[in-house]
Design an enzyme around this catalytic site. Sequence first.
Site, PDB file in Angstrom:
ATOM      1  N   ARG A 104       0.886  -1.185   0.000  1.00 23.19           N
ATOM      2  CA  ARG A 104       0.000   0.000   0.000  1.00 23.19           C
ATOM      3  C   ARG A 104       0.910   1.217   0.000  1.00 23.19           C
ATOM      4  O   ARG A 104       1.648   1.453   0.968  1.00 23.19           O
ATOM      5  CB  ARG A 104      -0.931   0.002   1.213  1.00 23.19           C
ATOM      6  CG  ARG A 104      -1.658   1.335   1.363  1.00 23.19           C
ATOM      7  CD  ARG A 104      -2.796   1.306   2.336  1.00 23.19           C
ATOM      8  NE  ARG A 104      -3.929   0.586   1.778  1.00 23.19           N
ATOM      9  CZ  ARG A 104      -5.171   0.653   2.252  1.00 23.19           C
ATOM     10  NH1 ARG A 104      -5.438   1.408   3.303  1.00 23.19           N
ATOM     11  NH2 ARG A 104      -6.149  -0.023   1.692  1.00 23.19           N
ATOM     12  N   HIS A 131      -7.094   0.853  -6.756  1.00 21.64           N
ATOM     13  CA  HIS A 131      -7.316  -0.012  -5.583  1.00 21.64           C
ATOM     14  C   HIS A 131      -7.939  -1.328  -6.093  1.00 21.64           C
ATOM     15  O   HIS A 131      -9.107  -1.620  -5.851  1.00 21.64           O
ATOM     16  CB  HIS A 131      -8.256   0.696  -4.594  1.00 21.64           C
ATOM     17  CG  HIS A 131      -8.280   0.103  -3.223  1.00 21.64           C
ATOM     18  ND1 HIS A 131      -7.536  -1.019  -2.859  1.00 21.64           N
ATOM     19  CD2 HIS A 131      -8.968   0.460  -2.098  1.00 21.64           C
ATOM     20  CE1 HIS A 131      -7.779  -1.306  -1.586  1.00 21.64           C
ATOM     21  NE2 HIS A 131      -8.637  -0.425  -1.102  1.00 21.64           N
ATOM     22  N   GLN A 134      -9.873  -3.965  -3.827  1.00 25.12           N
ATOM     23  CA  GLN A 134     -11.194  -3.470  -3.421  1.00 25.12           C
ATOM     24  C   GLN A 134     -12.221  -3.741  -4.522  1.00 25.12           C
ATOM     25  O   GLN A 134     -13.322  -4.237  -4.251  1.00 25.12           O
ATOM     26  CB  GLN A 134     -11.107  -1.951  -3.162  1.00 25.12           C
ATOM     27  CG  GLN A 134     -12.419  -1.312  -2.787  1.00 25.12           C
ATOM     28  CD  GLN A 134     -12.856  -1.677  -1.375  1.00 25.12           C
ATOM     29  OE1 GLN A 134     -12.089  -1.520  -0.433  1.00 25.12           O
ATOM     30  NE2 GLN A 134     -14.068  -2.182  -1.218  1.00 25.12           N
ATOM     31  N   ASP A 226     -17.128   7.215  -2.042  1.00 25.49           N
ATOM     32  CA  ASP A 226     -15.886   7.079  -1.284  1.00 25.49           C
ATOM     33  C   ASP A 226     -15.569   8.449  -0.685  1.00 25.49           C
ATOM     34  O   ASP A 226     -16.217   9.456  -1.018  1.00 25.49           O
ATOM     35  CB  ASP A 226     -14.760   6.597  -2.226  1.00 25.49           C
ATOM     36  CG  ASP A 226     -13.434   6.345  -1.506  1.00 25.49           C
ATOM     37  OD1 ASP A 226     -13.432   6.185  -0.257  1.00 25.49           O
ATOM     38  OD2 ASP A 226     -12.379   6.315  -2.183  1.00 25.49           O
ATOM     39  N   CYS A 266     -16.436   1.804   0.032  1.00 20.56           N
ATOM     40  CA  CYS A 266     -15.298   0.914   0.344  1.00 20.56           C
ATOM     41  C   CYS A 266     -14.904   1.015   1.811  1.00 20.56           C
ATOM     42  O   CYS A 266     -14.223   0.121   2.316  1.00 20.56           O
ATOM     43  CB  CYS A 266     -14.123   1.244  -0.560  1.00 20.56           C
ATOM     44  SG  CYS A 266     -13.554   2.940  -0.414  1.00 20.56           S
ATOM     45  N   ARG A 294     -13.962  -8.616   1.268  1.00 20.32           N
ATOM     46  CA  ARG A 294     -12.530  -8.391   1.017  1.00 20.32           C
ATOM     47  C   ARG A 294     -11.761  -9.652   1.383  1.00 20.32           C
ATOM     48  O   ARG A 294     -10.825 -10.048   0.690  1.00 20.32           O
ATOM     49  CB  ARG A 294     -12.002  -7.208   1.849  1.00 20.32           C
ATOM     50  CG  ARG A 294     -12.567  -5.842   1.502  1.00 20.32           C
ATOM     51  CD  ARG A 294     -12.086  -5.326   0.159  1.00 20.32           C
ATOM     52  NE  ARG A 294     -10.633  -5.219   0.067  1.00 20.32           N
ATOM     53  CZ  ARG A 294      -9.897  -4.213   0.556  1.00 20.32           C
ATOM     54  NH1 ARG A 294     -10.475  -3.196   1.174  1.00 20.32           N
ATOM     55  NH2 ARG A 294      -8.578  -4.200   0.409  1.00 20.32           N
TER      56      ARG A 294
HETATM   57  N1   CP Z   1     -11.330  -0.084   1.949  1.00 18.09           N
HETATM   58  C1   CP Z   1     -10.080  -0.196   2.433  1.00 18.09           C
HETATM   59  O1   CP Z   1      -9.117  -0.488   1.721  1.00 18.09           O
HETATM   60  O2   CP Z   1      -9.997  -0.004   3.777  1.00 18.09           O
HETATM   61  P1   CP Z   1      -8.673   0.162   4.640  1.00 18.09           P
HETATM   62  O3   CP Z   1      -8.062   1.485   4.292  1.00 18.09           O
HETATM   63  O4   CP Z   1      -9.152   0.088   6.055  1.00 18.09           O
HETATM   64  O5   CP Z   1      -7.729  -0.974   4.307  1.00 18.09           O
HETATM   65  N1  NVA Z   2      -9.788   6.772  -1.702  1.00 14.76           N
HETATM   66  C1  NVA Z   2      -9.463   6.343  -0.357  1.00 14.76           C
HETATM   67  C2  NVA Z   2      -9.717   4.878  -0.197  1.00 14.76           C
HETATM   68  C3  NVA Z   2      -9.443   4.324   1.170  1.00 14.76           C
HETATM   69  C4  NVA Z   2      -9.651   2.841   1.251  1.00 14.76           C
HETATM   70  C5  NVA Z   2      -8.017   6.686  -0.064  1.00 14.76           C
HETATM   71  O1  NVA Z   2      -7.166   6.511  -0.942  1.00 14.76           O
HETATM   72  O2  NVA Z   2      -7.725   7.136   1.047  1.00 14.76           O
END
Ligand code: CP
Ligand code: NVA
Length: 309
Positions: A104, A131, A134, A226, A266, A294
Amino acid sequence: MAGKRDLLSMRDVREDLVGLLELAGSIKNRTKAGEPYEPLRGRSLAMIFEKASTRTRVSFEVGMTQLGGHALFLSPNDLQIGRGETIADTARVLSRYVDGIMYRAFKNENVRELANHATVPVINGLDDREHPCQIISDLFTIQERKGKLSGLKLAYVGDGNNVCNSLLLGCAIVGMDMTAGCPAGYEPDPDLLEEARRLAKPSGSTIDVVSDPASAAREADIVYTDVWVSMGQEREKEEREKLFRSYQVNAKLLDRAKSDAMVMHCLPAHRGLEITDDVIDGPQSIVIDQAENRLHAQKAILARFLAGV
Ligand code: CP
Ligand code: NVA
């Protein structure tokens, strides 16, 4: 490892997305039946998190354990990356210890750099462009609920961000119509939008971006939103919260969609901003089941990418 396969973008599953969703379904059924399924016995997954996470971290770690393997949580503050070791060297070294790396990251370039130098599969656990885990999981959830994907309409309302970009590609691949309703200047990535439109051609689905949230939501089967401020954009918080105000998913907007439309997010959600309490906690919301999936969908991703199941 020759022929290792990475999951960096939704584009990487365009050939076998349908099969991957089937695998997720069978893995979920086995889990619910209490049947052990351990294709990753003895394997390890390194998980590098530059940003916070609840769902991704826990579902990947639990998923690896349930598949018979093991996951390591690595923060750049503790890794030598935080003290200047290169991503390339980190990739080369981790590849000698583990069977896959989930990353990540703030920047998509860094995920690509890691994948270029790793000899084990790299899975994108969210970056500034996409992502994919997701969205694979979300398509699994939609199919489970609606019994199909092709022919449905998904409305995404809000910021044209990483989640929106991957949704565009995912909907195009499976033949769902998608309309993103985003304010001017906050539309999805133009290259990924073009790619989604190209991918949508064979199935004849439509991929649209509009600026009016109500017209995006019209007759939708799924209303998806989101956060307005993604991780890494904290400095833009004030202006974004002002600018996005009319893009809130509330009861009035939901009225534009089909009467049986499902509400998806999400998560994490900022209640009172991109979505109201009554909608996220209401009868049309499936966000907690969405989050559960997930786990099941990522077990399919892990089994396929790490063990070739
Ligand atoms: N939706 C998602 O990826 O959540 P987190 O940021 O908690 O991993
Ligand atoms: N768009 C958000 C998604 C979090 C799961 C971010 O990148 O923070």
